[in-house]
Scaffold this motif. Structure first.
Motif, mmCIF file in Angstrom:
data_model
loop_
_atom_site.group_PDB
_atom_site.id
_atom_site.type_symbol
_atom_site.label_atom_id
_atom_site.label_comp_id
_atom_site.label_asym_id
_atom_site.label_seq_id
_atom_site.Cartn_x
_atom_site.Cartn_y
_atom_site.Cartn_z
ATOM 1 N N LYS A 101 0.835 -1.202 0.000
ATOM 2 C CA LYS A 101 0.000 0.000 0.000
ATOM 3 C C LYS A 101 0.870 1.252 0.000
ATOM 4 C CE LYS A 101 -4.033 -2.061 2.212
ATOM 5 N NZ LYS A 101 -4.863 -2.111 3.425
ATOM 6 N N GLU A 102 1.913 1.243 0.856
ATOM 7 C CA GLU A 102 2.819 2.387 0.906
ATOM 8 C C GLU A 102 3.531 2.585 -0.426
ATOM 9 O OE1 GLU A 102 5.410 1.652 4.215
ATOM 10 O OE2 GLU A 102 3.889 2.213 5.694
ATOM 11 N N LEU A 103 3.872 1.490 -1.083
ATOM 12 C CA LEU A 103 4.541 1.566 -2.382
ATOM 13 C C LEU A 103 3.601 2.171 -3.425
ATOM 14 C CD1 LEU A 103 7.158 0.878 -3.840
ATOM 15 C CD2 LEU A 103 6.183 -1.329 -4.419
ATOM 16 N N GLU A 104 2.336 1.798 -3.370
ATOM 17 C CA GLU A 104 1.363 2.395 -4.282
ATOM 18 C C GLU A 104 1.257 3.898 -4.027
ATOM 19 O OE1 GLU A 104 -2.329 0.265 -3.895
ATOM 20 O OE2 GLU A 104 -1.449 -1.615 -4.588
ATOM 21 N N THR A 105 1.263 4.271 -2.740
ATOM 22 C CA THR A 105 1.217 5.692 -2.398
ATOM 23 C C THR A 105 2.458 6.405 -2.944
ATOM 24 O OG1 THR A 105 0.031 5.115 -0.372
ATOM 25 C CG2 THR A 105 1.008 7.318 -0.478
ATOM 26 N N LEU A 187 12.564 -0.051 -3.304
ATOM 27 C CA LEU A 187 11.352 -0.660 -2.706
ATOM 28 C C LEU A 187 10.721 -1.667 -3.668
ATOM 29 C CD1 LEU A 187 9.661 2.379 -0.949
ATOM 30 C CD2 LEU A 187 10.587 0.340 0.142
ATOM 31 N N LYS A 188 10.717 -1.323 -4.960
ATOM 32 C CA LYS A 188 10.176 -2.273 -5.952
ATOM 33 C C LYS A 188 10.972 -3.572 -5.935
ATOM 34 C CE LYS A 188 8.386 0.937 -9.441
ATOM 35 N NZ LYS A 188 8.606 1.457 -10.817
ATOM 36 N N ASP A 189 12.301 -3.449 -5.917
ATOM 37 C CA ASP A 189 13.160 -4.647 -5.908
ATOM 38 C C ASP A 189 12.907 -5.485 -4.672
ATOM 39 O OD1 ASP A 189 14.251 -3.903 -8.296
ATOM 40 O OD2 ASP A 189 16.048 -2.982 -7.438
#
Length: 192
Positions: A101-105, A187-189
């Motif tokens: 969720k934080e990554l989407e944000t 963060l994606k990795d």
């Protein structure tokens, strides 16, 4: 009738002949008794060995039972650890959902930052064109005119300083955006 010495000798000879097979049988019986006693002694020795082996087996059984208890205790501990690991996995899954969720944000914020950066780039380009066209032209006019124009030139320089300040701010924003992009890539990795 009384027995004579010869009669006694004859009886003795007969008895000797009669007793000889009995004596031989007695000798055989004695030999057999001797063998039986030796066999009994061997049996007693074997019984002693068997008792010692039984004692050793009982000791081994006791050790096996203790080892079984230890194994059961270890299994109980392993089950408890397994339960704890499952609970930790559930926690990790929950944390992973939060991170997603934080990554989407962060992605949404990155998108907004990119849009803002595009707007800023357009503004900077306009400012550069304005500086190039207007200020250079003004400098030519100032060089040709008198002191009032020098004052105006000083004002134009202040505007140029502001433009320079804007360029520095834009550069700073670019660096921050690059840092954010790197952080998002990290963060994606991690989540991939």
């Amino acid at each position: 009738m009384a027995l004579t010495k010869e009669d006694l000798q004859a009886i003795k000879g007969l008895l000797k002949d009669e007793l000889r097979p009995i004596k031989e049988e007695l000798e055989i019986i004695k030999e057999e008794q001797k063998i039986i006693k030796e066999e009994q002694k061997a049996i007693k020795e074997e019984q002693k060995i068997i008792k010692e082996e039984q004692k050793a087996i009982k000791e081994e059984l006791r050790i096996i039972k203790e080892e079984q208890k230890a194994i059961k205790e270890e299994l109980r501990i392993i089950k408890e650890e397994q339960k704890a690991i499952k609970e930790e996995l559930e926690t990790v899954k929950e944390e992973q959902k939060i991170i997603k969720k934080e990554l989407e944000t962060v992605k949404e914020e990155q998108k907004i930052i990119k849009e803002e950066l595009t707007v800023i780039k357009q503004k900077v380009t306009k400012l550069e064109l304005m500086v190039e066209n207007e200020i250079n032209h003004s400098i030519q006019l100032l060089a040709e005119n008198h002191i009032n124009l020098i004052d105006k030139l000083n004002q134009a320089i202040r505007v140029s300083d502001k433009t320079l300040m804007y360029e520095v701010q834009v550069l700073s924003l670019k660096l921050r955006v690059e840092q954010l992009e790197k952080a998002v890539d990290v963060l994606k990795d991690k989540t991939a």
